[in-house]
Enzyme design. Structure first.
Site, short mmCIF file in Angstrom:
data_model
loop_
_atom_site.label_atom_id
_atom_site.label_comp_id
_atom_site.label_asym_id
_atom_site.label_seq_id
_atom_site.Cartn_x
_atom_site.Cartn_y
_atom_site.Cartn_z
N ASN A 9 0.87 -0.80 0.14
CA ASN A 9 0.05 0.20 0.04
C ASN A 9 0.63 0.82 -0.19
OD1 ASN A 9 -2.12 1.88 0.11
ND2 ASN A 9 -1.85 1.25 2.53
N LYS A 11 0.41 3.92 -0.26
CA LYS A 11 -0.29 5.37 0.07
C LYS A 11 -0.03 6.61 -0.98
CE LYS A 11 -0.05 3.62 4.49
NZ LYS A 11 -0.40 3.45 5.97
N HIS A 93 -9.39 1.36 4.31
CA HIS A 93 -8.44 1.73 4.83
C HIS A 93 -8.64 3.15 6.43
CE1 HIS A 93 -4.44 2.60 6.37
NE2 HIS A 93 -3.77 1.79 5.72
N GLU A 95 -7.09 5.52 7.41
CA GLU A 95 -6.19 6.68 6.99
C GLU A 95 -7.84 7.28 6.18
OE1 GLU A 95 -2.94 5.96 5.25
OE2 GLU A 95 -2.48 5.24 7.58
N GLU A 165 -6.00 -4.34 10.37
CA GLU A 165 -5.16 -3.57 10.48
C GLU A 165 -5.56 -2.78 12.17
OE1 GLU A 165 -2.61 -2.15 6.45
OE2 GLU A 165 -4.25 -0.81 6.34
N GLY A 171 2.09 2.16 10.80
CA GLY A 171 3.66 3.48 10.43
C GLY A 171 3.80 2.93 12.03
N SER A 211 2.90 -2.27 10.33
CA SER A 211 4.15 -2.22 10.62
C SER A 211 4.78 -3.67 10.42
CB SER A 211 4.39 -2.23 12.25
OG SER A 211 4.62 -0.93 12.28
P1 PGA Z 1 2.49 0.47 7.51
O1 PGA Z 1 1.49 0.84 6.85
O2 PGA Z 1 2.60 -1.38 6.91
O3 PGA Z 1 3.84 1.31 7.53
O4 PGA Z 1 1.95 -0.23 8.93
C1 PGA Z 1 -0.04 -0.26 6.52
C2 PGA Z 1 -0.81 -0.08 5.61
O5 PGA Z 1 -1.49 1.65 6.13
O6 PGA Z 1 -1.36 -1.00 5.65
#
Ligand code: PGA
Length: 253
Positions: A9, A11, A93, A95, A165, A171, A211
């Site tokens: 992903n 982003k 997601h 976000e 998630e 993150g 992560s």
């Molecule tokens: P990350 O993000 O691997 O940077 O923790 C995962 C995601 O948001 O899909």
């Protein structure tokens, strides 16, 4: 037998030139055939990816509108995604839920539209830190799964991917333990069996995200219910992405 799917992903990272550089570096690196490798990139990179790298990775978007066309300034439709060779769409997601006020109802409309256009939805669910600390994880993910898949038939649900998630793990560098992720993902499978039936629940692929790195991906994939990973930060570098895909196989799937 569920084929594990490792999805990057990206982003809001990478210009088209940076996308090209990534795949140039990925070059002829061999990917194990037991794993489905996917990259969900910003819209502007998708036409080039569809044309040049769709034989190597599945091409995915990170959002879409549920209508096929119309007066929706700034939006991208599923027919548009189809024409550039996109096969997957990340939906709901955290976000998008947090910064763009996406509700379960909107996410559900998108899930149904993606399936109707023969693309694969990657439906994201997961609890916040406050919800985890209040022991509400199961309740929260159940509601997101039930509402996200409302009016989706069992046959269509089998084609969907769910990504668990936990918001606090995204993150943050603080991944869930493989055991904790397995517990919640096992619970999600139980919810699917309640909504549909055991056969359907056994067919749906459920990823862990938050992560994930080349160093820890195998521990997640070694769990019986975890069928892949949705990876943000560690998917941005070609070498790291290739390692994620390769190491996923060590998870024993
Ligand atoms: P990350 O993000 O691997 O940077 O923790 C995962 C995601 O948001 O899909």
């Amino acid at each position: 037998m569920r084929t594990p799917v490792i999805a990057g992903n990206w982003k809001m990272f990478k210009t088209l030139e940076e996308t090209k550089a990534f795949f140039q570096e990925l070059g002829n690196m061999e990917f194990p055939s037991q794993v489905e490798a996917v990259v969900c990139a910003p819209f502007l990179s998708l036409p080039w990816m569809g044309e040049h790298v769709s034989n190597k990775v599945g091409v995915g978007a990170q959002n879409c509108h549920f209508e096929t066309e119309g007066a929706y300034t700034g939006e991208i439709s599923l027919p548009m995604l189809q024409t550039v060779g996109a096969k997957y769409v990340i939906l709901g997601h955290s976000e998008r839920r947090q910064y763009f006020a996406e509700t379960d109802e909107v996410v559900n409309q998108k899930v149904r539209a993606v399936i109707a256009h023969q693309l694969v939805p990657i439906l994201c669910v997961g609890e916040s830190l406050a919800e985890k600390e209040a022991n509400r994880t199961n309740e929260v993910v159940k509601e997101q799964v039930v509402k996200g898949l409302a009016d989706v038939s069992a046959d269509d649900a089998k084609k969907a991917i769910i990504a668990y998630e936990p918001v606090w793990a995204i993150g943050s560098g603080k991944a869930a333990t493989a055991e904790d992720a397995e517990e919640v993902i096992g619970y999600i499978r139980q919810v699917l069996a309640e909504i549909y039936d055991q056969t359907t629940a056994d067919a749906v692929r459920i990823q862990y995200g938050g992560s994930v790195k080349p160093e820890n991906i195998a521990t997640f994939l070694a769990q019986p219910n975890i069928d892949g990973a949705l990876v943000g930060g560690a998917s941005l570098k070609a070498e790291s992405y290739a390692q994620l895909v390769q190491n996923a196989v060590q998870g024993g799937k």
